[in-house]
Design a protein around this motif. Structure first.
Motif, mmCIF file in Angstrom:
data_model
loop_
_atom_site.group_PDB
_atom_site.id
_atom_site.type_symbol
_atom_site.label_atom_id
_atom_site.label_comp_id
_atom_site.label_asym_id
_atom_site.label_seq_id
_atom_site.Cartn_x
_atom_site.Cartn_y
_atom_site.Cartn_z
ATOM 1 N N TYR A 45 0.812 -1.209 0.000
ATOM 2 C CA TYR A 45 0.000 0.000 0.000
ATOM 3 C C TYR A 45 0.852 1.269 0.000
ATOM 4 O O TYR A 45 0.368 2.344 -0.321
ATOM 5 C CB TYR A 45 -0.991 0.005 1.182
ATOM 6 C CG TYR A 45 -0.394 0.321 2.522
ATOM 7 C CD1 TYR A 45 -0.339 1.630 2.992
ATOM 8 C CD2 TYR A 45 0.094 -0.688 3.339
ATOM 9 C CE1 TYR A 45 0.202 1.913 4.229
ATOM 10 C CE2 TYR A 45 0.627 -0.418 4.570
ATOM 11 C CZ TYR A 45 0.677 0.892 5.018
ATOM 12 O OH TYR A 45 1.215 1.172 6.245
ATOM 13 N N GLU A 99 -4.765 -2.423 -5.236
ATOM 14 C CA GLU A 99 -5.699 -3.219 -4.435
ATOM 15 C C GLU A 99 -5.422 -3.088 -2.937
ATOM 16 O O GLU A 99 -6.349 -3.016 -2.134
ATOM 17 C CB GLU A 99 -5.642 -4.683 -4.861
ATOM 18 C CG GLU A 99 -6.272 -4.940 -6.206
ATOM 19 C CD GLU A 99 -6.182 -6.396 -6.641
ATOM 20 O OE1 GLU A 99 -5.797 -7.246 -5.812
ATOM 21 O OE2 GLU A 99 -6.491 -6.663 -7.811
ATOM 22 N N ARG A 101 -4.102 -0.467 -1.421
ATOM 23 C CA ARG A 101 -4.562 0.855 -0.991
ATOM 24 C C ARG A 101 -6.084 0.876 -0.836
ATOM 25 O O ARG A 101 -6.610 1.479 0.094
ATOM 26 C CB ARG A 101 -4.106 1.930 -1.972
ATOM 27 C CG ARG A 101 -2.663 2.326 -1.796
ATOM 28 C CD ARG A 101 -2.333 3.588 -2.547
ATOM 29 N NE ARG A 101 -2.494 3.444 -3.990
ATOM 30 C CZ ARG A 101 -1.586 2.946 -4.812
ATOM 31 N NH1 ARG A 101 -0.431 2.529 -4.329
ATOM 32 N NH2 ARG A 101 -1.807 2.864 -6.099
ATOM 33 N N LEU A 102 -6.795 0.226 -1.743
ATOM 34 C CA LEU A 102 -8.253 0.173 -1.639
ATOM 35 C C LEU A 102 -8.695 -0.609 -0.404
ATOM 36 O O LEU A 102 -9.647 -0.214 0.277
ATOM 37 C CB LEU A 102 -8.857 -0.446 -2.903
ATOM 38 C CG LEU A 102 -8.788 0.416 -4.155
ATOM 39 C CD1 LEU A 102 -9.230 -0.380 -5.376
ATOM 40 C CD2 LEU A 102 -9.624 1.673 -3.995
ATOM 41 N N ARG A 103 -8.006 -1.728 -0.114
ATOM 42 C CA ARG A 103 -8.339 -2.515 1.071
ATOM 43 C C ARG A 103 -8.122 -1.725 2.359
ATOM 44 O O ARG A 103 -8.887 -1.815 3.299
ATOM 45 C CB ARG A 103 -7.503 -3.795 1.124
ATOM 46 C CG ARG A 103 -8.054 -4.930 0.312
ATOM 47 C CD ARG A 103 -7.361 -6.237 0.660
ATOM 48 N NE ARG A 103 -5.920 -6.191 0.544
ATOM 49 C CZ ARG A 103 -5.225 -6.530 -0.538
ATOM 50 N NH1 ARG A 103 -5.851 -6.938 -1.624
ATOM 51 N NH2 ARG A 103 -3.911 -6.477 -0.540
ATOM 52 N N ARG A 104 -7.033 -0.957 2.398
ATOM 53 C CA ARG A 104 -6.707 -0.190 3.604
ATOM 54 C C ARG A 104 -7.362 1.188 3.613
ATOM 55 O O ARG A 104 -7.193 1.949 4.548
ATOM 56 C CB ARG A 104 -5.195 -0.029 3.725
ATOM 57 C CG ARG A 104 -4.504 -1.336 4.045
ATOM 58 C CD ARG A 104 -3.012 -1.181 4.087
ATOM 59 N NE ARG A 104 -2.481 -0.546 5.259
ATOM 60 C CZ ARG A 104 -2.174 -1.160 6.392
ATOM 61 N NH1 ARG A 104 -2.396 -2.441 6.513
ATOM 62 N NH2 ARG A 104 -1.664 -0.491 7.387
ATOM 63 N N ARG A 105 -8.046 1.495 2.532
ATOM 64 C CA ARG A 105 -8.722 2.801 2.372
ATOM 65 C C ARG A 105 -7.749 3.949 2.510
ATOM 66 O O ARG A 105 -8.010 4.930 3.200
ATOM 67 C CB ARG A 105 -9.863 2.924 3.371
ATOM 68 C CG ARG A 105 -10.910 1.887 3.133
ATOM 69 C CD ARG A 105 -12.052 2.028 4.051
ATOM 70 N NE ARG A 105 -12.991 0.948 3.762
ATOM 71 C CZ ARG A 105 -13.807 0.437 4.625
ATOM 72 N NH1 ARG A 105 -13.830 0.906 5.852
ATOM 73 N NH2 ARG A 105 -14.636 -0.524 4.294
ATOM 74 N N THR A 106 -6.605 3.812 1.842
ATOM 75 C CA THR A 106 -5.584 4.861 1.856
ATOM 76 C C THR A 106 -5.376 5.434 0.467
ATOM 77 O O THR A 106 -4.286 5.869 0.128
ATOM 78 C CB THR A 106 -4.243 4.315 2.379
ATOM 79 O OG1 THR A 106 -3.838 3.233 1.545
ATOM 80 C CG2 THR A 106 -4.347 3.871 3.808
ATOM 81 N N VAL A 107 -6.423 5.451 -0.343
ATOM 82 C CA VAL A 107 -6.304 5.937 -1.710
ATOM 83 C C VAL A 107 -6.194 7.453 -1.685
ATOM 84 O O VAL A 107 -6.998 8.137 -1.060
ATOM 85 C CB VAL A 107 -7.519 5.512 -2.561
ATOM 86 C CG1 VAL A 107 -7.419 6.059 -3.957
ATOM 87 C CG2 VAL A 107 -7.626 4.004 -2.581
ATOM 88 N N ASN A 108 -5.186 7.991 -2.371
ATOM 89 C CA ASN A 108 -5.022 9.437 -2.510
ATOM 90 C C ASN A 108 -5.539 9.856 -3.867
ATOM 91 O O ASN A 108 -5.145 9.311 -4.893
ATOM 92 C CB ASN A 108 -3.552 9.837 -2.393
ATOM 93 C CG ASN A 108 -3.015 9.633 -1.006
ATOM 94 O OD1 ASN A 108 -3.756 9.695 -0.037
ATOM 95 N ND2 ASN A 108 -1.729 9.405 -0.901
#
Length: 125
Positions: A45, A99, A101-108
């Motif tokens: 991530y 994927e 980043r999406l799982r951890r909800r850390t998308v910038n």
């Protein structure tokens, strides 16, 4: 899916180095050294961008270099140098990092090239 590769000599692509790369779905690990071993990990991530590079000599022997730009403080650039299947590794890292980043909800989300919204009065700030 998982990739295990060794850093290779540029000459004939022979794996006579003591650097091993392991790319898993959640982590990239670089293990280097014989007498003094250094192991460096980076979570997927944290990978922000990936670049593939192949010189003429690397192309001749079926090798390539993958550079991962990360948010990791110890290694802002992870370089997987002179590896086989480098394009597949690059594509795998790009897909898995997104994927993760999406799982951890850390998308910038970046807003590049957009103009600032204007006032309803038409006055600029």
């Amino acid at each position: 899916m998982e990739f295990k590769e060794r850093k290779r000599w540029l000459f004939l692509g022979l794996p006579f180095t003591f650097t091993k790369y392991m790319v898993k779905e959640d982590m990239i690990t670089i293990d280097e050294g014989l007498i003094r071993t250094v192991e460096n990990d980076c979570y997927m991530y944290k990978v922000q961008d990936v670049t593939h590079r192949a010189s003429l000599a690397e192309k001749m022997f079926g090798l390539g270099t993958v550079i991962c730009y990360t948010g990791d403080t110890t290694h802002p650039q992870l370089i997987l140098q002179h590896i086989r299947n480098s394009r597949e590794v690059k594509d795998f890292i790009l897909k898995q990092s997104e994927e993760a980043r999406l799982r951890r909800r850390t998308v910038n989300m970046l807003n590049i090239g957009s103009d600032a919204p204007e006032d309803s009065d038409g006055d600029d700030m």
